[in-house]
Design a protein around this motif. Sequence first.
Motif, short mmCIF file in Angstrom:
data_model
loop_
_atom_site.label_atom_id
_atom_site.label_comp_id
_atom_site.label_asym_id
_atom_site.label_seq_id
_atom_site.Cartn_x
_atom_site.Cartn_y
_atom_site.Cartn_z
N LEU A 26 0.81 -1.21 0.00
CA LEU A 26 0.00 0.00 0.00
C LEU A 26 0.85 1.26 0.00
CD1 LEU A 26 -2.86 -0.82 2.53
CD2 LEU A 26 -2.89 -1.00 0.05
N ASN A 27 2.09 1.14 0.44
CA ASN A 27 2.98 2.30 0.56
C ASN A 27 4.34 1.99 -0.07
OD1 ASN A 27 1.31 4.08 2.63
ND2 ASN A 27 1.28 1.98 3.40
N PRO A 28 4.38 1.74 -1.39
CA PRO A 28 5.61 1.26 -2.03
C PRO A 28 6.76 2.25 -1.98
CG PRO A 28 3.98 1.86 -3.69
CD PRO A 28 3.28 1.89 -2.36
N GLU A 29 6.48 3.53 -1.88
CA GLU A 29 7.54 4.55 -1.88
C GLU A 29 7.89 5.05 -0.48
OE1 GLU A 29 9.06 5.11 -4.68
OE2 GLU A 29 7.64 3.82 -5.76
N ALA A 30 7.21 4.56 0.54
CA ALA A 30 7.39 5.09 1.89
C ALA A 30 8.68 4.59 2.53
CB ALA A 30 6.20 4.72 2.77
N ASP A 31 9.36 5.49 3.23
CA ASP A 31 10.50 5.11 4.07
C ASP A 31 9.98 5.04 5.50
OD1 ASP A 31 12.77 4.84 5.58
OD2 ASP A 31 13.95 6.28 4.42
N PHE A 32 9.74 3.82 5.98
CA PHE A 32 9.11 3.63 7.29
C PHE A 32 10.03 4.01 8.44
CE2 PHE A 32 6.65 1.03 4.43
CZ PHE A 32 5.36 1.13 4.91
N SER A 33 11.29 4.27 8.16
CA SER A 33 12.23 4.60 9.23
C SER A 33 12.27 6.09 9.53
CB SER A 33 13.64 4.12 8.86
OG SER A 33 14.14 4.82 7.73
N LEU A 34 11.56 6.91 8.74
CA LEU A 34 11.63 8.36 8.88
C LEU A 34 10.41 8.93 9.60
CD1 LEU A 34 12.98 9.51 5.39
CD2 LEU A 34 14.26 9.25 7.53
N PRO A 35 10.60 9.66 10.69
CA PRO A 35 9.47 10.34 11.33
C PRO A 35 8.86 11.36 10.39
CG PRO A 35 11.39 10.32 12.78
CD PRO A 35 11.87 9.86 11.43
N GLY A 36 7.55 11.52 10.49
CA GLY A 36 6.84 12.50 9.66
C GLY A 36 6.31 11.93 8.36
N VAL A 37 6.71 10.72 7.98
CA VAL A 37 6.22 10.10 6.75
C VAL A 37 4.77 9.65 6.97
CG1 VAL A 37 6.45 8.14 5.18
CG2 VAL A 37 8.48 9.39 5.94
N GLN A 38 3.90 10.01 6.05
CA GLN A 38 2.49 9.62 6.15
C GLN A 38 2.26 8.37 5.33
OE1 GLN A 38 -0.97 11.98 4.43
NE2 GLN A 38 -1.21 12.48 6.59
N ILE A 39 1.61 7.39 5.93
CA ILE A 39 1.37 6.11 5.26
C ILE A 39 -0.12 5.78 5.28
CG2 ILE A 39 3.65 5.16 5.74
CD1 ILE A 39 2.41 3.65 8.11
#
Length: 456
Positions: free
Chosen positions: A295-308
């Motif tokens: 669902l979030n192929p471009e998301a960097d889950f390690s970064l605060p502030g990233v919206q998923i």
Amino acid sequence: MHMKTTFRLRHTAALLAALLITATPVSSVTALADQYRGQRMVIVDTNGQLMREIPEAGSVRIVVDNRGRRLLLDNWDQVIGLEIPAWQYQGQSSIIEPGEGPMMDPYGFPEAPPPPRQQVSRDPFSEAPRARIERRDLNPTTGTVPTRPKIIEVPAAEEPAAPKQQAQPAVKTPMLTKAQVTALQVYLDRNGMSPGVIDGRMGSNVNKALDAWYEATGERIDPADTDLILARLAADGGLAFSTYTITAEDAAGPFVASIPADYAEKAKLERMSYTSTLEMLAERFHMDEAYLKELNPEADFSLPGVQIKVVATGREKSGKVARIVADKGKKQVRAYDAAGKLLAAYPATIGSTDTPSPSGEVTIERIAPNPGYTYNPKINFKQGNNDKILQVPPGPNGPVGSMWMALSKPTYGIHGTPEPSTIGKTQSYGCVRLTNWDAGELAAMVKPGVTVSFIE
């Protein structure tokens, strides 16, 4: 250009222009309703929010999917927007006036329509048993694009008669999209009939949850009845998908690089923590880890502030459980109140042929959140060359997950797991294994002395 196509393109362009004017902030839902009362259509993005930037000319294509909805696609064929009536604006249920109809369908997203070659298969919502598809080009300058198929009935005489001895195929139900199945899973999860990990796939765990719902309510839910599921989601807890912003605490962990398979190596770790923010958030939202990533192929889950994008799970089921049934054949745990009403049901892994679970009735003796684990090869099982007693530290990735409910039969219990996607599909070493979140929900409803009945 065809007159109807020209009208659609001009109409949508006009809507985009009108949207720019009407997208100013409003102070309340009532003000927003007033703002759109005279305007029939709006454009929303894939999160259901108003599209506040008009795409540049030539950067989008307008297509009609097989459910008649106008979609905005970018140059990579990704859906970036959807045209909907203003009263369907997602998440603003009070905008709907009495008698105007249901809220926005949440099932079309986050999935983009398939490529044109796949799009022209039979419309799953069509009742036509035989049809041929005629494509319509909405934008000749960019080539053929997916449109809602025009169904042309083929007279029976044009098809050769089937041989008399040939068996008639069974009637197939419409194929559901992942988003549709997800909505069903979310609805069942919110109501205590757990489908296990939410992964957008129909399977045995979903079917068991549907059977449990029937036992509890006497109602059979048709998985293809999207209107029913939609209305119930909207009425209690909101739509199936939501957004979440990763916090600094989420990204900080603590995490471990990996979880070793060997118990001697497990015992050396300080804690059986999650291995990543992705794994942690997938469990928090009851999701399959691979599906959350999908669902979030471009998301960097390690970064605060990233919206998923996540699924919107509800509150934990509450109540007082008086009796638990561990159904070995069905691979399911069912919890009943004192009146015999089914309160909750969970897919489960219950023993194996080599290490069977108990039989008959036992009771819950104690409840231990965040348990450690004692490996004893003389009592439990023998792993490789490990012949000594080992103390494995606590953590969600420990052998018994994040919850332990000890049974009156020594060494046996109901507990969580570090691998939620395997629940109901693999075997255990005799205990009753649930997902960590299901084990936690059940533990909050039981007390020592509750009866656990094992049935075949």
